[in-house]
Write an enzyme that holds these catalytic residues in place. Structure first.
Site, PDB file in Angstrom:
ATOM      1  N   LYS A 110      -2.001  12.217 -11.017  1.00  0.00           N
ATOM      2  CA  LYS A 110      -2.478  12.823 -12.276  1.00  0.00           C
ATOM      3  C   LYS A 110      -3.799  12.170 -12.711  1.00  0.00           C
ATOM      4  O   LYS A 110      -4.759  12.864 -13.039  1.00  0.00           O
ATOM      5  CB  LYS A 110      -1.424  12.654 -13.386  1.00  0.00           C
ATOM      6  N   ARG A 113      -1.621   0.823  -5.231  1.00  0.00           N
ATOM      7  CA  ARG A 113      -2.700   1.187  -6.173  1.00  0.00           C
ATOM      8  C   ARG A 113      -3.401  -0.051  -6.740  1.00  0.00           C
ATOM      9  O   ARG A 113      -2.768  -1.048  -7.076  1.00  0.00           O
ATOM     10  CB  ARG A 113      -2.124   1.986  -7.352  1.00  0.00           C
ATOM     11  N   ARG A 158      -1.369  -2.970 -11.773  1.00  0.00           N
ATOM     12  CA  ARG A 158      -0.618  -2.809 -13.015  1.00  0.00           C
ATOM     13  C   ARG A 158       0.704  -3.576 -12.964  1.00  0.00           C
ATOM     14  O   ARG A 158       1.338  -3.651 -11.908  1.00  0.00           O
ATOM     15  CB  ARG A 158      -0.326  -1.318 -13.259  1.00  0.00           C
ATOM     16  N   ARG A 213       6.409  14.018 -21.878  1.00  0.00           N
ATOM     17  CA  ARG A 213       7.300  13.513 -20.830  1.00  0.00           C
ATOM     18  C   ARG A 213       8.767  13.764 -21.151  1.00  0.00           C
ATOM     19  O   ARG A 213       9.632  13.367 -20.365  1.00  0.00           O
ATOM     20  CB  ARG A 213       7.112  12.004 -20.720  1.00  0.00           C
ATOM     21  N   ARG A 250      11.077   4.120 -12.883  1.00  0.00           N
ATOM     22  CA  ARG A 250      10.181   5.152 -13.443  1.00  0.00           C
ATOM     23  C   ARG A 250      10.479   6.521 -12.815  1.00  0.00           C
ATOM     24  O   ARG A 250      10.441   7.547 -13.498  1.00  0.00           O
ATOM     25  CB  ARG A 250       8.712   4.765 -13.200  1.00  0.00           C
TER      26      ARG A 250
HETATM   27  P1  AP5 Z   1      -2.692   7.997  -9.665  1.00  0.00           P
HETATM   28  O1  AP5 Z   1      -3.720   9.065  -9.763  1.00  0.00           O
HETATM   29  O2  AP5 Z   1      -2.975   6.696 -10.355  1.00  0.00           O
HETATM   30  O3  AP5 Z   1      -1.258   8.589 -10.066  1.00  0.00           O
HETATM   31  P2  AP5 Z   1      -0.637   8.986 -11.477  1.00  0.00           P
HETATM   32  O4  AP5 Z   1       0.110  10.257 -11.301  1.00  0.00           O
HETATM   33  O5  AP5 Z   1      -1.695   8.941 -12.541  1.00  0.00           O
HETATM   34  O6  AP5 Z   1       0.389   7.795 -11.588  1.00  0.00           O
HETATM   35  P3  AP5 Z   1       0.814   6.813 -12.770  1.00  0.00           P
HETATM   36  O7  AP5 Z   1       1.608   5.728 -12.145  1.00  0.00           O
HETATM   37  O8  AP5 Z   1      -0.378   6.409 -13.592  1.00  0.00           O
HETATM   38  O9  AP5 Z   1       1.728   7.733 -13.599  1.00  0.00           O
HETATM   39  P4  AP5 Z   1       2.777   7.316 -14.574  1.00  0.00           P
HETATM   40  O10 AP5 Z   1       3.053   8.644 -15.160  1.00  0.00           O
HETATM   41  O11 AP5 Z   1       3.927   6.546 -14.085  1.00  0.00           O
HETATM   42  O12 AP5 Z   1       2.004   6.223 -15.464  1.00  0.00           O
HETATM   43  P5  AP5 Z   1       1.470   6.230 -16.965  1.00  0.00           P
HETATM   44  O13 AP5 Z   1       0.343   5.308 -17.024  1.00  0.00           O
HETATM   45  O14 AP5 Z   1       1.317   7.612 -17.469  1.00  0.00           O
HETATM   46  O15 AP5 Z   1      -2.408   7.736  -8.097  1.00  0.00           O
HETATM   47  C1  AP5 Z   1      -1.486   6.732  -7.699  1.00  0.00           C
HETATM   48  C2  AP5 Z   1      -2.011   6.062  -6.406  1.00  0.00           C
HETATM   49  O16 AP5 Z   1      -1.967   7.003  -5.346  1.00  0.00           O
HETATM   50  C3  AP5 Z   1      -3.471   5.568  -6.490  1.00  0.00           C
HETATM   51  O17 AP5 Z   1      -3.592   4.386  -5.746  1.00  0.00           O
HETATM   52  C4  AP5 Z   1      -4.274   6.699  -5.835  1.00  0.00           C
HETATM   53  O18 AP5 Z   1      -5.457   6.213  -5.209  1.00  0.00           O
HETATM   54  C5  AP5 Z   1      -3.273   7.228  -4.800  1.00  0.00           C
HETATM   55  N1  AP5 Z   1      -3.366   8.672  -4.575  1.00  0.00           N
HETATM   56  C6  AP5 Z   1      -3.610   9.637  -5.499  1.00  0.00           C
HETATM   57  N2  AP5 Z   1      -3.577  10.857  -4.929  1.00  0.00           N
HETATM   58  C7  AP5 Z   1      -3.288  10.645  -3.611  1.00  0.00           C
HETATM   59  C8  AP5 Z   1      -3.097  11.495  -2.488  1.00  0.00           C
HETATM   60  N3  AP5 Z   1      -3.200  12.846  -2.601  1.00  0.00           N
HETATM   61  N4  AP5 Z   1      -2.795  10.925  -1.283  1.00  0.00           N
HETATM   62  C9  AP5 Z   1      -2.681   9.587  -1.158  1.00  0.00           C
HETATM   63  N5  AP5 Z   1      -2.852   8.715  -2.174  1.00  0.00           N
HETATM   64  C10 AP5 Z   1      -3.149   9.246  -3.399  1.00  0.00           C
HETATM   65  O19 AP5 Z   1       2.739   5.622 -17.727  1.00  0.00           O
HETATM   66  C11 AP5 Z   1       3.110   4.274 -17.564  1.00  0.00           C
HETATM   67  C12 AP5 Z   1       4.263   3.960 -18.530  1.00  0.00           C
HETATM   68  O20 AP5 Z   1       3.825   4.191 -19.895  1.00  0.00           O
HETATM   69  C13 AP5 Z   1       5.521   4.844 -18.390  1.00  0.00           C
HETATM   70  O21 AP5 Z   1       6.407   4.347 -17.405  1.00  0.00           O
HETATM   71  C14 AP5 Z   1       6.114   4.755 -19.810  1.00  0.00           C
HETATM   72  O22 AP5 Z   1       6.780   3.530 -19.995  1.00  0.00           O
HETATM   73  C15 AP5 Z   1       4.875   4.750 -20.684  1.00  0.00           C
HETATM   74  N6  AP5 Z   1       4.473   6.096 -21.114  1.00  0.00           N
HETATM   75  C16 AP5 Z   1       3.291   6.726 -20.825  1.00  0.00           C
HETATM   76  N7  AP5 Z   1       3.271   7.959 -21.359  1.00  0.00           N
HETATM   77  C17 AP5 Z   1       4.462   8.122 -21.993  1.00  0.00           C
HETATM   78  C18 AP5 Z   1       5.043   9.194 -22.720  1.00  0.00           C
HETATM   79  N8  AP5 Z   1       4.390  10.366 -22.905  1.00  0.00           N
HETATM   80  N9  AP5 Z   1       6.293   9.028 -23.230  1.00  0.00           N
HETATM   81  C19 AP5 Z   1       6.956   7.862 -23.067  1.00  0.00           C
HETATM   82  N10 AP5 Z   1       6.464   6.809 -22.376  1.00  0.00           N
HETATM   83  C20 AP5 Z   1       5.229   6.938 -21.847  1.00  0.00           C
END
Ligand code: AP5
Length: 217
Positions: free
Chosen positions: A13, A127, A160, A88, A171
């Protein structure tokens, strides 16, 4: 355009949002980034969120809904925004819908990037991100130009706190239980565009998103 990027942790994402920024010119709103900034600034909200994030659990709805409502009311969101990691849960989606409805607005598109769990664990544990500009790398799939240094030259690369295998499994479990119901929620509203991101490069996924959103030139 008011767009949601939906998908499990590690689906790409954030990676795709950064590509879309240049094309759409609307702000990326990442609740994960906002919560990490609150932790770094040691605010009360950040300290509350940290406990949940370190355990791989979702932060309570009322905390993130308040953050997002405030953010989307800013002037830079007047012609659209891209939500990354929000909503979410169904209550978050309902709160967003009613906040937009009050202003006669609605979500135009929800892009679901779906990837199998086993691939996601490898993506997340490899990552690394730039502490200065936020660029996202992967040690194998998208390596930085020089080990431990971002292309921007200003920042070291960081891992992270929640990117370890145990937390990633938690997660993923939270995603399947609490977030996956949003697929039907948005399909019922006729705005869901589902993309299979398993074993696809970031470029292939980006091309599919452009096709689905009719952004091809
Ligand atoms: P990346 O693009 O970073 O993936 P992402 O989908 O953004 O993954 P996140 O881990 O950031 O998502 P998340 O939803 O768990 O985290 P968030 O910060 O929102 O890509 C990942 C890796 O893969 C990178 O190394 C990239 O280079 C590689 N990659 C990408 N595309 C690729 C491909 N096609 N092929 C190969 N490699 C690839 O949330 C973190 C925490 O915050 C949650 O656990 C929760 O505790 C809290 N939180 C955040 N939002 C909420 C909410 N709305 N409600 C409640 N809690 C929340």
């Amino acid at each position: 355009m008011k767009l949601i990027l939906l998908g499990p942790p590690g689906a790409g994402k954030g990676t795709q949002a950064k590509q879309l920024l240049g094309l759409l010119g609307i702000p990326q709103i990442s609740t994960g980034d906002m919560l990490r900034a609150a932790i770094a600034n040691e605010t009360a909200l950040g300290m509350e969120a940290k406990e949940y994030m370190d355990a791989g659990k979702l932060v309570p709805d009322e905390v993130v809904v308040g953050l997002v409502k405030d953010r989307i009311s800013k002037s830079d969101c007047s012609s659209g925004f891209m939500l990354d990691g929000f909503p979410r849960t169904v209550p978050q989606a309902e709160a967003l819908e009613s906040a937009l409805n009050e202003d006669g607005k609605k979500i135009d598109n929800v892009v679901l990037i779906d990837v199998e769990d086993d691939e996601l664990v490898g993506r997340i544990t490899g990552r690394r991100s730039c502490g200065a500009c936020g660029a996202i790398y992967h040690l194998i799939f998208s390596p930085p130009p020089k080990e431990d240094t971002c292309a921007c030259g200003a920042g070291g690369l960081i891992q992270r706190a929640d990117d370890n295998e145990e937390t990633v499994r938690q997660r993923l479990s939270a995603y399947h239980q609490q977030t996956a119901p949003l697929v039907d929620f948005y399909r019922d509203r006729g705005v869901l565009k589902a993309i299979d991101g398993t074993k696809k490069t970031p470029g292939e996924v980006f091309n599919k998103i452009k096709y689905e959103l009719q952004l091809e030139s």
